[in-house]
Write an enzyme that holds these catalytic residues in place. Structure first.
Site, mmCIF file in Angstrom:
data_model
loop_
_atom_site.group_PDB
_atom_site.id
_atom_site.type_symbol
_atom_site.label_atom_id
_atom_site.label_comp_id
_atom_site.label_asym_id
_atom_site.label_seq_id
_atom_site.Cartn_x
_atom_site.Cartn_y
_atom_site.Cartn_z
ATOM 1 N N LEU A 75 0.864 -1.179 0.000
ATOM 2 C CA LEU A 75 0.000 0.000 0.000
ATOM 3 C C LEU A 75 0.900 1.228 0.000
ATOM 4 O O LEU A 75 1.888 1.284 0.730
ATOM 5 C CB LEU A 75 -0.901 0.028 1.235
ATOM 6 C CG LEU A 75 -2.142 -0.869 1.247
ATOM 7 C CD1 LEU A 75 -2.816 -0.804 2.615
ATOM 8 C CD2 LEU A 75 -3.127 -0.456 0.167
ATOM 9 N N ASP A 76 0.565 2.225 -0.827
ATOM 10 C CA ASP A 76 1.322 3.470 -0.843
ATOM 11 C C ASP A 76 1.252 4.142 0.525
ATOM 12 O O ASP A 76 0.307 3.902 1.294
ATOM 13 C CB ASP A 76 0.743 4.433 -1.888
ATOM 14 C CG ASP A 76 0.921 3.916 -3.306
ATOM 15 O OD1 ASP A 76 1.874 3.154 -3.541
ATOM 16 O OD2 ASP A 76 0.103 4.277 -4.172
ATOM 17 N N PRO A 77 2.226 5.014 0.853
ATOM 18 C CA PRO A 77 2.168 5.727 2.134
ATOM 19 C C PRO A 77 0.839 6.450 2.357
ATOM 20 O O PRO A 77 0.305 6.443 3.470
ATOM 21 C CB PRO A 77 3.333 6.717 2.034
ATOM 22 C CG PRO A 77 4.315 6.017 1.149
ATOM 23 C CD PRO A 77 3.471 5.291 0.126
ATOM 24 N N LEU A 78 0.284 7.067 1.300
ATOM 25 C CA LEU A 78 -0.993 7.781 1.425
ATOM 26 C C LEU A 78 -2.130 6.847 1.838
ATOM 27 O O LEU A 78 -3.045 7.247 2.559
ATOM 28 C CB LEU A 78 -1.332 8.444 0.089
ATOM 29 C CG LEU A 78 -2.724 9.085 -0.034
ATOM 30 C CD1 LEU A 78 -2.801 10.354 0.800
ATOM 31 C CD2 LEU A 78 -3.061 9.380 -1.492
ATOM 32 N N ALA A 79 -2.081 5.606 1.376
ATOM 33 C CA ALA A 79 -3.197 4.668 1.552
ATOM 34 C C ALA A 79 -3.254 4.076 2.951
ATOM 35 O O ALA A 79 -2.237 3.904 3.628
ATOM 36 C CB ALA A 79 -3.093 3.551 0.517
#
Length: 342
Positions: A75-79
């Site tokens: 998962l991306d950091p934003l997610a």
């Protein structure tokens, strides 16, 4: 209370963490390793006794010897949301979560596209957005349902002839060929909430310089005819926020949620990027498990962050609070399922 017999220890298995927005998936795994590598639930008692409890290395042979851990899809950091974790022989089962069906909720913000297709990136282009209605978005969603071919973002780590795509874009090197599109399936795609301008989201402050735009145009010359990246400003009206809306989707493995939002912005004659992203389901692990199913829930990240500060007392059952939370949601890969006693 959860109860596991000594003869079952240590166990290999799978469980899911509710990842918060902010940290990388790998940093979450490394933080977990400090707890898992010091727990008799997952590590042989004689190994723990021999080396004693302490900081666990996160890389290298010694780290693998202490405890083998992995994740079933970054998962991306934003997610935030479901992050499947494999321990021991459970790591051999993680591949099935790369290609499984996943569900997401994402908030799209109109009028601006970024290099990363989300709010973590820099502004590449702004475009008119006031003309975009809910009805227009609903109509455009039809193009994205079912089996589609999707191009990854040019600012991604995917390689073309040994060079990451983002390298072409940043250095202004023409792409040798079009970015290969991937066939994915969008099982469902709907507007969950139309926020309009009633929200606190804003476009990123950082924006592409003219040199960066020229470099990106140069990179696209090999695959597009006369690519031009320029802002299309519309008159400001007070401090009105650009339109935002929330999408829910059920997709096949390999789907780029950010690309759906980016391409949808183009489809409605505007631009768009992701400002929130939640993975609500990954295979049989879900934030909200369905009743009367084999779904498994996720351990809240707060459980682990609190245990990292202090593991707390060991209960009468022999486990700390974080271990109980994991046992309650654990899918054992070998050996019997943990028994519960009231």
């Amino acid at each position: 209370m959860p109860k596991i017999t000594l003869s079952q220890l240590p166990v290999s298995g799978l469980f899911a963490v509710k990842k918060p927005s902010g940290p990388t998936s790998m940093s979450v795994i490394n933080d977990l390793k400090q707890l898992v590598g010091n727990s008799r639930l997952f590590v042989e008692a004689d190994k723990l006794e021999k080396r004693g409890k302490g900081k666990i290395p996160t890389r290298g042979k010694r780290a693998r010897e202490i405890v083998k851990m992995g994740q079933g899809g970054t998962l991306d950091p934003l997610a935030d949301g479901v992050l499947v974790v494999g321990i021991g022989k459970g790591t051999k089962r993680l591949d099935e979560f790369l290609d499984c069906v996943k569900e997401y909720r994402t908030t799209a913000l109109l009028g601006c596209e970024t290099d990363t297709y989300d709010s973590e990136g820099s502004r590449v282009r702004v475009a008119p957005w006031r003309h975009v209605t809910r009805e227009a978005v609903e109509s455009a969603l039809n193009k994205f349902r079912g089996e589609i071919h999707q191009a990854p973002p040019i600012f991604s780590a995917l390689k073309m002839e040994g060079r990451p795509l983002y390298d072409y874009a940043r250095k202004g090197i023409p792409l040798p060929r079009p970015i290969e599109k991937r066939k994915v399936t969008i099982h469902s795609l709907d507007i969950l909430e139309w926020k309009g301008s009633d929200h606190q989201f804003r476009w990123p402050e950082k924006e592409f310089t003219s040199d960066e735009k020229k470099a990106m145009e140069k990179a696209l010359e090999g695959v597009e005819e006369n690519p031009i990246i320029k802002d299309e400003l519309e008159p400001a009206v007070g401090d009105e926020s650009p339109t935002a809306f929330v999408l829910s989707m059920k997709v096949s493995g390999g789907t780029y949620v950010r690309s759906i939002v980016h391409d949808l912005g183009h489809a409605v004659g505007s631009a768009a990027h992701v400002v929130t992203l939640t993975r609500s389901r990954q295979g049989r692990f879900a934030l909200e498990p369905a009743a009367d199913s084999e779904d498994k829930g996720c351990v809240p990240w707060d459980v682990f962050s609190q245990a990292s500060e202090s593991e707390g007392d060991v209960g009468e059952d022999g486990w700390t609070q974080w271990e109980r939370e994991v046992i309650d949601r654990l899918e054992i890969v070998e050996g019997p399922k943990p028994k519960k006693t009231s």
